[in-house]
Design a protein around this motif. Sequence first.
Motif, PDB file in Angstrom:
ATOM      1  N   VAL A 168      36.340 108.499 -11.683  1.00  0.00           N
ATOM      2  CA  VAL A 168      36.266 107.125 -12.179  1.00  0.00           C
ATOM      3  C   VAL A 168      37.554 106.357 -11.907  1.00  0.00           C
ATOM      4  N   ALA A 169      38.694 107.038 -11.962  1.00  0.00           N
ATOM      5  CA  ALA A 169      39.979 106.353 -11.789  1.00  0.00           C
ATOM      6  C   ALA A 169      40.150 105.761 -10.401  1.00  0.00           C
ATOM      7  N   ASN A 170      39.271 106.113  -9.460  1.00  0.00           N
ATOM      8  CA  ASN A 170      39.386 105.637  -8.082  1.00  0.00           C
ATOM      9  C   ASN A 170      38.554 104.375  -7.827  1.00  0.00           C
ATOM     10  N   PRO A 211      46.736 100.463  -9.377  1.00  0.00           N
ATOM     11  CA  PRO A 211      45.933 101.672  -9.163  1.00  0.00           C
ATOM     12  C   PRO A 211      45.899 102.578 -10.388  1.00  0.00           C
ATOM     13  N   GLY A 212      44.972 103.530 -10.354  1.00  0.00           N
ATOM     14  CA  GLY A 212      44.889 104.521 -11.411  1.00  0.00           C
ATOM     15  C   GLY A 212      44.115 104.044 -12.620  1.00  0.00           C
ATOM     16  N   SER A 217      39.301  98.022 -16.376  1.00  0.00           N
ATOM     17  CA  SER A 217      38.793  97.290 -17.529  1.00  0.00           C
ATOM     18  C   SER A 217      37.269  97.303 -17.483  1.00  0.00           C
ATOM     19  N   LEU A 218      36.642  96.946 -18.596  1.00  0.00           N
ATOM     20  CA  LEU A 218      35.191  96.785 -18.650  1.00  0.00           C
ATOM     21  C   LEU A 218      34.862  95.303 -18.763  1.00  0.00           C
ATOM     22  N   LEU A 219      33.879  94.872 -17.992  1.00  0.00           N
ATOM     23  CA  LEU A 219      33.506  93.473 -17.928  1.00  0.00           C
ATOM     24  C   LEU A 219      31.983  93.362 -17.980  1.00  0.00           C
ATOM     25  N   GLY A 261      36.615  94.313 -24.865  1.00  0.00           N
ATOM     26  CA  GLY A 261      37.852  94.887 -25.383  1.00  0.00           C
ATOM     27  C   GLY A 261      39.073  94.280 -24.723  1.00  0.00           C
ATOM     28  N   GLU A 262      40.017  95.142 -24.319  1.00  0.00           N
ATOM     29  CA  GLU A 262      41.277  94.695 -23.742  1.00  0.00           C
ATOM     30  C   GLU A 262      41.382  95.117 -22.285  1.00  0.00           C
ATOM     31  N   GLU A 263      42.128  94.346 -21.519  1.00  0.00           N
ATOM     32  CA  GLU A 263      42.420  94.735 -20.133  1.00  0.00           C
ATOM     33  C   GLU A 263      43.200  96.054 -20.123  1.00  0.00           C
ATOM     34  N   GLY A 264      42.889  96.880 -19.139  1.00  0.00           N
ATOM     35  CA  GLY A 264      43.603  98.137 -18.978  1.00  0.00           C
ATOM     36  C   GLY A 264      43.104  99.267 -19.846  1.00  0.00           C
ATOM     37  N   GLN A 265      42.129  98.995 -20.721  1.00  0.00           N
ATOM     38  CA  GLN A 265      41.588 100.033 -21.612  1.00  0.00           C
ATOM     39  C   GLN A 265      40.239 100.565 -21.129  1.00  0.00           C
ATOM     40  N   GLY A 266      39.820 100.155 -19.933  1.00  0.00           N
ATOM     41  CA  GLY A 266      38.494 100.514 -19.450  1.00  0.00           C
ATOM     42  C   GLY A 266      38.250 102.007 -19.357  1.00  0.00           C
ATOM     43  N   MET A 267      39.250 102.743 -18.893  1.00  0.00           N
ATOM     44  CA  MET A 267      39.073 104.196 -18.748  1.00  0.00           C
ATOM     45  C   MET A 267      38.816 104.850 -20.100  1.00  0.00           C
TER      46      MET A 267
END
Length: 441
Positions: A168-170, A211-212, A217-219, A261-267
């Motif tokens: 998923v991180a890719n 990256p990474g 994020s989730l949209l 939610g917040e940006e960068g918290q998608g993972m």
Amino acid sequence: MAPVLPFSEPPYLAGLPSPYYDESHLRWQKACRAFLDENFTQHAMDWERDEKVPEHVFRTFSEKNMLIPSLPAPLPVEWLKKLGIHDILGVVKVEQWDYLHTLIYCDEMNRCGLAGPPASLTTGMAFGVPPILKFGSRQLQEQFLPELLLGKKRMCIAITEPEAGSDVANIQTTAEKTLDGQHYIVNGTKKWITNGIWSSYATMAVRTSGPGPSGLSLLLVPLLGTPGVTMRPLKVTGNLSSGTTFIELDEVRVPVQNLIGEEGQGMKYIMTNFNHERLTIAIGVTRQARVALGAAFQYVMQREAFDKTLIEQPVVRHRLAKAGALLESQWSWVESFAFQMTKLKKNEADVELGGLTALAKAQAGMVLDECARCAVLLFGGNGLTTTGRGELVERIYRDVPSARVPGGSEDVMLDLAVRQLVKNFNHRTKMLERPRGSSRL
């Protein structure tokens, strides 16, 4: 009570005692099966042949609130009551719903033996809606949850890409803010997206920064009728009616308010969502294995060869015994998971059961492989034909790869499970270490 064919039903439905189910669960099982027998199970094979579940079926499920059970337990009681949903089929109040009710629902939905028709109806509600419920702003929830929970609009979960499956991180799909900060511009592709072809919206993993995993994020991305969105169906092995889709996104404008939610918290959000997905997959796949083995058992009781029924052949009994032991062991495991989910808080379950859930999902695919192969071999030539007596087991065997790859491919799940168990063990060990400078034992 009429005799139950061996391996065709879970022990609690075959007359054996169980510590898990109370009267609420047993009433729910009867009501759920009656509804599905009338509106779903008897038609599932026809829909799989047609490669689509008719739209009126989704409407019927929505009107009877029979998509709500695919949500994680406990159910979102406040929202459901606000929308006038107080119970499911008149037998379970929404505030009483627990993961054992969920287990029964998943088991009964897959009693048709086919993965495609259930996935066609439930995937969006089961995996696309929960992130909005858990992490979405009040504004986002007010805008979208009423039409989604009531089944007036359909959605999907869009994580996987051509170059990013279990990794998923890719993810490469990007979401960049416009200069005025009012929109995200989304570009990229999503592949193997269940339900996508008829979904108005997607809960989509996108890259909003570097990256990474920290850049994800989730949209909530609009799909049907949206400029820049192109969707086409994908032909896959098994799951023919589930609406597997390839999605292309070209300069798609999405309001910034659609951020979940917040940006960068998608993972973090994705991994939390995976636990429910993997457990429900494990339950449904285990029922598919049961359907295959039950069909095989019925067949060998009737089929004759060399002047005796196949069940009189020791080699046939041996095959059934090996597959049956795996099946019932797997069922006992997922039952215990569901019970544990009724006792643990969500954050506790994520830690304690996260790795084991991945392992249960992987094991379910292996058990299905064994049971479906056993059934095909015992059906002989009939098990190789796409029509007639062996059609069901032939189609179940085609579903095996779809059990072992989606939701986290098998090898990744096996590795994840052990890494999580080691992580938990090391954490507990560290907590037991005596603090430096302390005389405490």
